[in-house]
Design a protein around this motif. Sequence first.
Motif, PDB file in Angstrom:
ATOM      1  N   ARG A 134     -55.071  12.058 -86.298  1.00 24.11           N
ATOM      2  CA  ARG A 134     -54.850  10.659 -85.888  1.00 24.11           C
ATOM      3  C   ARG A 134     -53.915  10.591 -84.685  1.00 24.11           C
ATOM      4  O   ARG A 134     -54.143   9.828 -83.743  1.00 24.11           O
ATOM      5  CB  ARG A 134     -54.279   9.853 -87.048  1.00 24.11           C
ATOM      6  CG  ARG A 134     -55.302   9.429 -88.085  1.00 24.11           C
ATOM      7  CD  ARG A 134     -54.745   8.338 -88.996  1.00 24.11           C
ATOM      8  NE  ARG A 134     -53.550   8.791 -89.689  1.00 24.11           N
ATOM      9  CZ  ARG A 134     -53.553   9.417 -90.874  1.00 24.11           C
ATOM     10  NH1 ARG A 134     -54.700   9.684 -91.474  1.00 24.11           N
ATOM     11  NH2 ARG A 134     -52.397   9.762 -91.467  1.00 24.11           N
ATOM     12  N   ASN A 135     -52.870  11.384 -84.715  1.00 22.86           N
ATOM     13  CA  ASN A 135     -51.916  11.373 -83.597  1.00 22.86           C
ATOM     14  C   ASN A 135     -52.584  11.836 -82.288  1.00 22.86           C
ATOM     15  O   ASN A 135     -52.321  11.290 -81.215  1.00 22.86           O
ATOM     16  CB  ASN A 135     -50.730  12.277 -83.931  1.00 22.86           C
ATOM     17  CG  ASN A 135     -49.864  11.720 -85.045  1.00 22.86           C
ATOM     18  OD1 ASN A 135     -49.868  10.498 -85.317  1.00 22.86           O
ATOM     19  ND2 ASN A 135     -49.106  12.592 -85.727  1.00 22.86           N
ATOM     20  N   GLU A 136     -53.419  12.839 -82.410  1.00 22.79           N
ATOM     21  CA  GLU A 136     -54.101  13.325 -81.191  1.00 22.79           C
ATOM     22  C   GLU A 136     -55.063  12.271 -80.655  1.00 22.79           C
ATOM     23  O   GLU A 136     -55.151  12.060 -79.438  1.00 22.79           O
ATOM     24  CB  GLU A 136     -54.829  14.637 -81.454  1.00 22.79           C
ATOM     25  CG  GLU A 136     -55.446  15.211 -80.171  1.00 22.79           C
ATOM     26  CD  GLU A 136     -56.159  16.531 -80.394  1.00 22.79           C
ATOM     27  OE1 GLU A 136     -55.998  17.442 -79.544  1.00 22.79           O
ATOM     28  OE2 GLU A 136     -56.893  16.669 -81.390  1.00 22.79           O
ATOM     29  N   LEU A 137     -55.780  11.594 -81.540  1.00 20.70           N
ATOM     30  CA  LEU A 137     -56.710  10.554 -81.097  1.00 20.70           C
ATOM     31  C   LEU A 137     -55.981   9.453 -80.338  1.00 20.70           C
ATOM     32  O   LEU A 137     -56.463   8.971 -79.304  1.00 20.70           O
ATOM     33  CB  LEU A 137     -57.455   9.962 -82.291  1.00 20.70           C
ATOM     34  CG  LEU A 137     -58.572  10.823 -82.891  1.00 20.70           C
ATOM     35  CD1 LEU A 137     -59.143  10.150 -84.145  1.00 20.70           C
ATOM     36  CD2 LEU A 137     -59.682  11.060 -81.879  1.00 20.70           C
ATOM     37  N   GLU A 138     -54.808   9.050 -80.848  1.00 17.44           N
ATOM     38  CA  GLU A 138     -54.037   8.009 -80.166  1.00 17.44           C
ATOM     39  C   GLU A 138     -53.597   8.479 -78.783  1.00 17.44           C
ATOM     40  O   GLU A 138     -53.647   7.712 -77.804  1.00 17.44           O
ATOM     41  CB  GLU A 138     -52.810   7.630 -81.014  1.00 17.44           C
ATOM     42  CG  GLU A 138     -53.148   6.901 -82.295  1.00 17.44           C
ATOM     43  CD  GLU A 138     -51.926   6.621 -83.131  1.00 17.44           C
ATOM     44  OE1 GLU A 138     -50.802   6.996 -82.679  1.00 17.44           O
ATOM     45  OE2 GLU A 138     -52.061   6.042 -84.234  1.00 17.44           O
ATOM     46  N   ALA A 139     -53.204   9.731 -78.683  1.00 18.59           N
ATOM     47  CA  ALA A 139     -52.778  10.279 -77.386  1.00 18.59           C
ATOM     48  C   ALA A 139     -53.963  10.355 -76.413  1.00 18.59           C
ATOM     49  O   ALA A 139     -53.848   9.987 -75.233  1.00 18.59           O
ATOM     50  CB  ALA A 139     -52.144  11.645 -77.589  1.00 18.59           C
ATOM     51  N   LEU A 140     -55.092  10.811 -76.902  1.00 21.68           N
ATOM     52  CA  LEU A 140     -56.275  10.914 -76.037  1.00 21.68           C
ATOM     53  C   LEU A 140     -56.731   9.555 -75.530  1.00 21.68           C
ATOM     54  O   LEU A 140     -57.134   9.411 -74.374  1.00 21.68           O
ATOM     55  CB  LEU A 140     -57.421  11.604 -76.792  1.00 21.68           C
ATOM     56  CG  LEU A 140     -57.208  13.076 -77.152  1.00 21.68           C
ATOM     57  CD1 LEU A 140     -58.333  13.566 -78.053  1.00 21.68           C
ATOM     58  CD2 LEU A 140     -57.111  13.940 -75.901  1.00 21.68           C
ATOM     59  N   GLU A 141     -56.663   8.560 -76.377  1.00 20.26           N
ATOM     60  CA  GLU A 141     -57.091   7.209 -75.976  1.00 20.26           C
ATOM     61  C   GLU A 141     -56.204   6.657 -74.874  1.00 20.26           C
ATOM     62  O   GLU A 141     -56.661   5.947 -73.977  1.00 20.26           O
ATOM     63  CB  GLU A 141     -57.079   6.289 -77.190  1.00 20.26           C
ATOM     64  CG  GLU A 141     -57.675   4.921 -76.922  1.00 20.26           C
ATOM     65  CD  GLU A 141     -57.785   4.095 -78.181  1.00 20.26           C
ATOM     66  OE1 GLU A 141     -58.403   3.003 -78.117  1.00 20.26           O
ATOM     67  OE2 GLU A 141     -57.273   4.516 -79.239  1.00 20.26           O
ATOM     68  N   SER A 142     -54.898   6.995 -74.939  1.00 19.90           N
ATOM     69  CA  SER A 142     -53.978   6.525 -73.904  1.00 19.90           C
ATOM     70  C   SER A 142     -54.124   7.325 -72.602  1.00 19.90           C
ATOM     71  O   SER A 142     -53.936   6.797 -71.507  1.00 19.90           O
ATOM     72  CB  SER A 142     -52.531   6.605 -74.401  1.00 19.90           C
ATOM     73  OG  SER A 142     -52.157   7.960 -74.657  1.00 19.90           O
TER      74      SER A 142
END
Length: 240
Positions: A9-17
């Motif tokens: 989940r943390n990686e997905l949030e970073a990738l989206e930003s």
Amino acid sequence: MTDYSEEQRNELEALESIYPDSFTVLSEKPTTFTITVTSEAGENDETVQTTLKFTYREKYPDETPLYEIISQENLDDNDVMDIIKLLEQQAEENLGMVMIFTLVSAVQEKLNEIVDQIKTRREEEKKQKEREAEEEEKQRFHGTPVTIENFLNWKAKFDAELLEIKRKKMKEEEQAGKNKLSGKQLFEMDHNLDTSDIQFLEEAGNNVEVDESLFQEMDDLELEDEEDDPDYNPVNLDSD
């Protein structure tokens, strides 16, 4: 115990930003998303592009993610294979750490290299064409060096062409001679020629005009007197 879901989940949030315009989530179970990667602009603002599809495995990042190329622009098959190999290599090297950003960055650098290669290849092709044009221009001005061998080949060809021209000319003259008819042959072919003058006079009737200037006056003719003729002998006339 590692909380894989939290790390994902943390990686997905970073990738989206990081990739707001090229990141798209396709599904949550399993977590699947795409990231479109575009090279820097090359010559004439030309770019190459690919869209990568990633799927998290249950124990990612201790397991490598699934990945594939679902679309591409201006890449040939060899380029696609090179990118797949690059993803495989980077995934193995970064096993145990979240790695999607690292994988995408590696692909980004590869696409920039491909654009540079395209530019270099086109420059080489341009130079090659210029060299060929220069060589052709030199040949045009200098011609082919004359050697005994190529001169004899040229002369043999020239003589053969000249002989063929002479043969054609002789054949044409021979044919023309056969087709030319004599006066006798013309009369034999068209018997109307025998009576053409008579027919003309009959059709003209009294309307035939004669140009008298074509004839001289009898007084103007220089005729010899029989007595002036040294061979004149009246006795011979009486004997007749």
